[in-house]
Design an enzyme around this catalytic site. Structure first.
Site, PDB file in Angstrom:
ATOM      1  CB  SER A 216     -39.953  33.468  40.884  1.00 24.70           C
ATOM      2  OG  SER A 216     -39.716  32.995  39.743  1.00 24.70           O
ATOM      3  NE  ARG A 220     -34.924  37.036  41.294  1.00 24.63           N
ATOM      4  CZ  ARG A 220     -35.642  36.503  40.785  1.00 24.63           C
ATOM      5  NH1 ARG A 220     -36.167  36.779  40.047  1.00 24.63           N
ATOM      6  NH2 ARG A 220     -36.075  34.918  41.584  1.00 24.63           N
ATOM      7  CG  ASN A 224     -34.951  43.520  44.570  1.00 17.34           C
ATOM      8  OD1 ASN A 224     -33.998  43.922  46.055  1.00 17.34           O
ATOM      9  ND2 ASN A 224     -35.245  42.314  44.341  1.00 17.34           N
TER      10      ASN A 224
END
Length: 282
Positions: A216, A220, A224
């Site tokens: 994660s 993440r 982005n």
């Protein structure tokens, strides 16, 4: 036009890849498809170069600030470094509940290093790749369409996964260091249900939760930054008189994203290591 746009996007999203192609042997990839087919027998030269270079820049800037630090009127670099250090120290003090001399320097390195890598996303999308193309053609005689060059390491999932699994290794290290092998094993097998009959189920739940942390973290940051880079590339496809009206506001907003992603990665790392350092009674 659609074909040209597709090729333009694909070209800008392909790394400079060196590896062992199943058919052509060792060398640089000449197409995006060839780069993908190299798989694990390859290295993204641009990602490695920029990440290492920005890491060296971070060390040099902070070393320079430390060497020229003064108790009198500080310069701009000293002020900046002191603000960053105090900011990181405050977050470590409030979040990490163990005792370790490594966590604060680690958090500082993560925050500044990721911020610098993210910051490369604000460089115009065609500037550095065009320079790389000129060098590749004039110095190495390469085909201009076969010169790939990305300058944002955090848009490469290999880089973010590498950082994520480095944090995972630290989680395992601190868990064993603080709790011992037996204590760590008990944490995995006797939580949340404190019974030996459900130890296999506990291990399944805790194992999934443990593996999810680095993945994660990595996805993440990658997601982005990759989305931000893709938007800059799409804006670059528009007429020049439209680009400025979209790229400037997006770049200003993207500064927040750049900083926020570095902060989130740092904070989650501190939280995970703090959890790994806590002792639980079963």
């Amino acid at each position: 036009m659609a074909g040209n746009s597709t090729e333009y996007i694909k070209h800008h999203l392909t790394n400079l890849t060196y590896g062992n192609h199943p058919e052509n042997g060792w060398g640089f990839a000449h197409t995006a498809q060839e780069a993908a087919e190299m798989g694990f027998n390859a290295i993204h030269v641009d990602t490695m170069g920029w990440s290492i270079g920005l890491g060296i820049l971070f060390c040099w800037l902070f070393r320079k600030a430390a060497k020229h630090a003064t108790s009198g009127v500080p310069g701009g670099l000293q002020n900046l470094v002191e603000v960053i250090v105090e900011f990181v120290q405050g977050n470590v003090r409030d979040t990490y509940h163990g005792t370790s001399k490594v966590i604060a320097p680690l958090a500082l390195t993560i925050f500044v290093w990721i911020f610098l890598m993210n910051l490369m996303d604000l460089v115009p999308v065609d500037f550095i790749p065009k320079l790389a193309e000129i060098v590749g053609v004039s110095v190495f005689g390469a085909d201009p369409h076969a010169v790939f060059f990305k300058i944002v390491p955090t848009t490469d999932v290999n880089a973010t996964l590498g950082m994520g699994f480095s944090v995972f290794a630290l989680i395992i290290y601190y868990s064993i260091k603080m709790k011992g092998v037996g204590g760590f094993a008990k944490e995995l097998t006797f939580h949340p249900f404190n019974t030996i009959w459900l130890s296999w189920f506990n291990f399944l739940l805790e194992g999934i939760a443990l593996i999810a942390k680095p993945i994660s973290l990595a996805l993440r940051l990658f997601g982005n930054m990759y989305a931000g880079e893709l938007l800059f590339i799409l804006i670059a496809l528009l007429p020049w008189y439209v680009q400025w009206t979209l790229s400037v506001p997006w770049a200003i907003f993207h500064i927040l994203i750049i900083t926020l992603q570095a902060f989130v990665f740092m904070m989650l790392t501190i939280v995970y290591l703090s959890m790994a350092s806590e002792k639980h009674d079963h």
